[in-house]
Design a protein around this motif. Structure first.
Motif, PDB file in Angstrom:
ATOM      1  N   SER A 125     -18.222  29.796  -1.433  1.00  0.00           N
ATOM      2  CA  SER A 125     -17.369  30.247  -0.312  1.00  0.00           C
ATOM      3  C   SER A 125     -17.117  29.146   0.713  1.00  0.00           C
ATOM      4  O   SER A 125     -16.274  29.307   1.591  1.00  0.00           O
ATOM      5  CB  SER A 125     -17.996  31.473   0.359  1.00  0.00           C
ATOM      6  OG  SER A 125     -19.302  31.194   0.804  1.00  0.00           O
ATOM      7  N   GLY A 126     -17.875  28.045   0.633  1.00  0.00           N
ATOM      8  CA  GLY A 126     -17.627  26.927   1.548  1.00  0.00           C
ATOM      9  C   GLY A 126     -18.737  26.698   2.564  1.00  0.00           C
ATOM     10  O   GLY A 126     -18.585  25.897   3.488  1.00  0.00           O
ATOM     11  N   LYS A 127     -19.893  27.345   2.377  1.00  0.00           N
ATOM     12  CA  LYS A 127     -20.981  27.238   3.365  1.00  0.00           C
ATOM     13  C   LYS A 127     -21.458  25.795   3.529  1.00  0.00           C
ATOM     14  O   LYS A 127     -21.593  25.295   4.650  1.00  0.00           O
ATOM     15  CB  LYS A 127     -22.169  28.138   2.967  1.00  0.00           C
ATOM     16  CG  LYS A 127     -21.830  29.616   2.886  1.00  0.00           C
ATOM     17  CD  LYS A 127     -23.041  30.468   2.537  1.00  0.00           C
ATOM     18  CE  LYS A 127     -23.681  30.162   1.204  1.00  0.00           C
ATOM     19  NZ  LYS A 127     -22.781  30.415   0.022  1.00  0.00           N
ATOM     20  N   SER A 128     -21.750  25.147   2.407  1.00  0.00           N
ATOM     21  CA  SER A 128     -22.248  23.762   2.508  1.00  0.00           C
ATOM     22  C   SER A 128     -21.171  22.840   3.063  1.00  0.00           C
ATOM     23  O   SER A 128     -21.464  21.947   3.869  1.00  0.00           O
ATOM     24  CB  SER A 128     -22.727  23.258   1.153  1.00  0.00           C
ATOM     25  OG  SER A 128     -23.845  24.012   0.731  1.00  0.00           O
ATOM     26  N   SER A 129     -19.932  23.072   2.654  1.00  0.00           N
ATOM     27  CA  SER A 129     -18.832  22.261   3.196  1.00  0.00           C
ATOM     28  C   SER A 129     -18.778  22.404   4.712  1.00  0.00           C
ATOM     29  O   SER A 129     -18.618  21.415   5.439  1.00  0.00           O
ATOM     30  CB  SER A 129     -17.502  22.718   2.589  1.00  0.00           C
ATOM     31  OG  SER A 129     -17.540  22.608   1.191  1.00  0.00           O
ATOM     32  N   LEU A 130     -18.945  23.629   5.177  1.00  0.00           N
ATOM     33  CA  LEU A 130     -18.903  23.884   6.618  1.00  0.00           C
ATOM     34  C   LEU A 130     -20.103  23.256   7.327  1.00  0.00           C
ATOM     35  O   LEU A 130     -19.962  22.646   8.400  1.00  0.00           O
ATOM     36  CB  LEU A 130     -18.858  25.402   6.859  1.00  0.00           C
ATOM     37  CG  LEU A 130     -18.750  25.862   8.308  1.00  0.00           C
ATOM     38  CD1 LEU A 130     -17.490  25.305   8.972  1.00  0.00           C
ATOM     39  CD2 LEU A 130     -18.729  27.399   8.378  1.00  0.00           C
ATOM     40  N   MET A 131     -21.284  23.372   6.723  1.00  0.00           N
ATOM     41  CA  MET A 131     -22.485  22.803   7.352  1.00  0.00           C
ATOM     42  C   MET A 131     -22.389  21.281   7.451  1.00  0.00           C
ATOM     43  O   MET A 131     -22.825  20.688   8.431  1.00  0.00           O
ATOM     44  CB  MET A 131     -23.736  23.189   6.559  1.00  0.00           C
ATOM     45  CG  MET A 131     -24.034  24.661   6.555  1.00  0.00           C
ATOM     46  SD  MET A 131     -24.276  25.343   8.203  1.00  0.00           S
ATOM     47  CE  MET A 131     -26.044  25.217   8.329  1.00  0.00           C
ATOM     48  N   ASN A 132     -21.809  20.660   6.427  1.00  0.00           N
ATOM     49  CA  ASN A 132     -21.654  19.201   6.464  1.00  0.00           C
ATOM     50  C   ASN A 132     -20.726  18.777   7.598  1.00  0.00           C
ATOM     51  O   ASN A 132     -20.928  17.730   8.216  1.00  0.00           O
ATOM     52  CB  ASN A 132     -21.101  18.687   5.133  1.00  0.00           C
ATOM     53  CG  ASN A 132     -22.124  18.798   4.019  1.00  0.00           C
ATOM     54  OD1 ASN A 132     -23.327  18.894   4.277  1.00  0.00           O
ATOM     55  ND2 ASN A 132     -21.671  18.797   2.784  1.00  0.00           N
ATOM     56  N   ALA A 143     -16.221  14.618   7.312  1.00  0.00           N
ATOM     57  CA  ALA A 143     -15.066  14.828   8.205  1.00  0.00           C
ATOM     58  C   ALA A 143     -14.119  15.842   7.580  1.00  0.00           C
ATOM     59  O   ALA A 143     -13.923  15.838   6.363  1.00  0.00           O
ATOM     60  CB  ALA A 143     -14.343  13.504   8.421  1.00  0.00           C
ATOM     61  N   PRO A 144     -13.534  16.710   8.387  1.00  0.00           N
ATOM     62  CA  PRO A 144     -12.567  17.665   7.832  1.00  0.00           C
ATOM     63  C   PRO A 144     -11.282  16.969   7.392  1.00  0.00           C
ATOM     64  O   PRO A 144     -10.990  15.861   7.850  1.00  0.00           O
ATOM     65  CB  PRO A 144     -12.295  18.609   9.009  1.00  0.00           C
ATOM     66  CG  PRO A 144     -12.670  17.857  10.231  1.00  0.00           C
ATOM     67  CD  PRO A 144     -13.718  16.862   9.831  1.00  0.00           C
ATOM     68  N   SER A 145     -10.530  17.637   6.503  1.00  0.00           N
ATOM     69  CA  SER A 145      -9.218  17.116   6.117  1.00  0.00           C
ATOM     70  C   SER A 145      -8.244  17.267   7.282  1.00  0.00           C
ATOM     71  O   SER A 145      -7.359  16.444   7.479  1.00  0.00           O
ATOM     72  CB  SER A 145      -8.688  17.869   4.899  1.00  0.00           C
ATOM     73  OG  SER A 145      -9.626  17.813   3.856  1.00  0.00           O
ATOM     74  N   SER A 146      -8.418  18.359   8.048  1.00  0.00           N
ATOM     75  CA  SER A 146      -7.660  18.503   9.291  1.00  0.00           C
ATOM     76  C   SER A 146      -8.439  19.434  10.205  1.00  0.00           C
ATOM     77  O   SER A 146      -9.357  20.125   9.786  1.00  0.00           O
ATOM     78  CB  SER A 146      -6.255  19.043   9.028  1.00  0.00           C
ATOM     79  OG  SER A 146      -6.327  20.363   8.566  1.00  0.00           O
ATOM     80  N   GLY A 147      -8.057  19.431  11.480  1.00  0.00           N
ATOM     81  CA  GLY A 147      -8.781  20.229  12.470  1.00  0.00           C
ATOM     82  C   GLY A 147      -9.691  19.323  13.284  1.00  0.00           C
ATOM     83  O   GLY A 147      -9.891  18.149  12.935  1.00  0.00           O
ATOM     84  N   GLU A 148     -10.248  19.873  14.360  1.00  0.00           N
ATOM     85  CA  GLU A 148     -11.071  19.047  15.247  1.00  0.00           C
ATOM     86  C   GLU A 148     -12.450  19.668  15.464  1.00  0.00           C
ATOM     87  O   GLU A 148     -12.577  20.892  15.599  1.00  0.00           O
ATOM     88  CB  GLU A 148     -10.361  18.877  16.603  1.00  0.00           C
ATOM     89  CG  GLU A 148     -11.071  17.977  17.601  1.00  0.00           C
ATOM     90  CD  GLU A 148     -11.260  16.519  17.131  1.00  0.00           C
ATOM     91  OE1 GLU A 148     -12.274  16.237  16.463  1.00  0.00           O
ATOM     92  OE2 GLU A 148     -10.384  15.681  17.440  1.00  0.00           O
TER      93      GLU A 148
END
Ligand code: ATP
Ligand code: MG
Length: 248
Positions: A64-71, A78-83
């Protein structure tokens, strides 16, 4: 109280945490992984505010993206977009060195597999982040000893990780995360390698440190019982925050 996110960013969150300082904020975070011809959209626009002193769990199915979000929360990726904004400072324009410095001072990490250095004692493991910061040895030793006392391991200062139980190892890792007095501790599945008794013990320890030392914690889990122990739980599904529940 439950809100359908992404509106959680505004109205709902303020109710339970009125007046608290926003520590970390994410604004419309997307993260794509490009593998050859295919693109995986791991995060599809996540907005979130973490206030100082909160004790937050992120849960949701595998993938679901949990690890991506925690990183991203830990300023490791770094995100692909957003701040991402930490203590009011937008981080996207920072150099790698500045980011590494900010991470070292402001963020503590706890990992699923503990990530202790096997040839070092508990005390030496906890001293590592201080040594990276250039703290002189006697002071580093003193602070690491105190951090290990804070997690109940004053009797194990000189033990090596392979002589410790999983629960003890994770307590060493929590001491290592806290020894630099970070603003926030980020823990991706800190109990995934622990049995249920040790899982509860570890989360209760983090909870106590959150209350007594006012450290902000955010962790991910699959274990419904651990969700009972938090102030706030965020459900992530298919790269989007679906619910944001404040429980206290
Ligand atoms: N480095 C990467 N390269 C390519 N795809 C990735 C990478 N990391 C994650 N993904 C993909 O992004 C999506 C989200 O993965 P992520 O690891 O963030 O999920 P998760 O919620 O942590 O899952 P789990 O509960 O299994 O740990 C998945 O489809 C995953 O395959
Ligand atoms: Mg994961």
């Amino acid at each position: 109280m439950s809100h359908s996110n992404q509106a959680a960013d505004t109205a709902g969150m303020a109710t339970s945490t009125a007046g608290a300082e926003v520590l970390l904020s994410l604004s419309d975070i997307k993260r794509d992984y490009v593998l050859g011809e295919t693109k995986v959209q791991a995060l599809k626009g996540v907005s979130l505010r973490i206030h100082r002193g909160e004790f937050v769990a992120i849960w949701g199915p595998s993938g679901s993206g949990k690890s991506s979000l925690m990183n991203i929360l830990g300023l490791v990726d770094a995100p692909s977009s957003g701040e991402v904004t930490l203590e009011g400072l937008p981080v996207s324009h920072l150099s790698d060195d500045a980011l590494a410095d900010l991470r070292s001072r402001k963020i503590g990490f706890v990992f699923q597999s503990f990530n202790l250095i096997p040839v070092l004692s508990a005390l030496e493991n906890v001293m590592v982040p201080l040594q990276i910061q250039g703290v002189a040895d006697p002071k580093a030793r003193e602070r690491a000893t105190q951090a290990l006392k804070d997690v109940g391991l004053e009797g194990q200062l000189h033990a090596r990780p392979d002589k410790m139980s999983g629960g003890q190892r994770q307590r060493v890792a929590i001491a290592r995360a806290l020894v630099t007095s970070p603003s926030i501790v980020v823990a991706d599945e800190p109990t995934a390698n622990l049995d249920s008794e040790n899982s509860v013990m570890v989360v209760e320890l983090m909870r106590e440190l959150n209350r007594t030392r006012r450290v902000t914690f955010i962790f991910t889990t699959h274990d419904p019982r651990l969700l009972e122990l938090v102030d706030r739980k965020l459900l992530l599904k298919d790269g989007l925050l679906r619910t944001d529940e404040s429980l206290r």
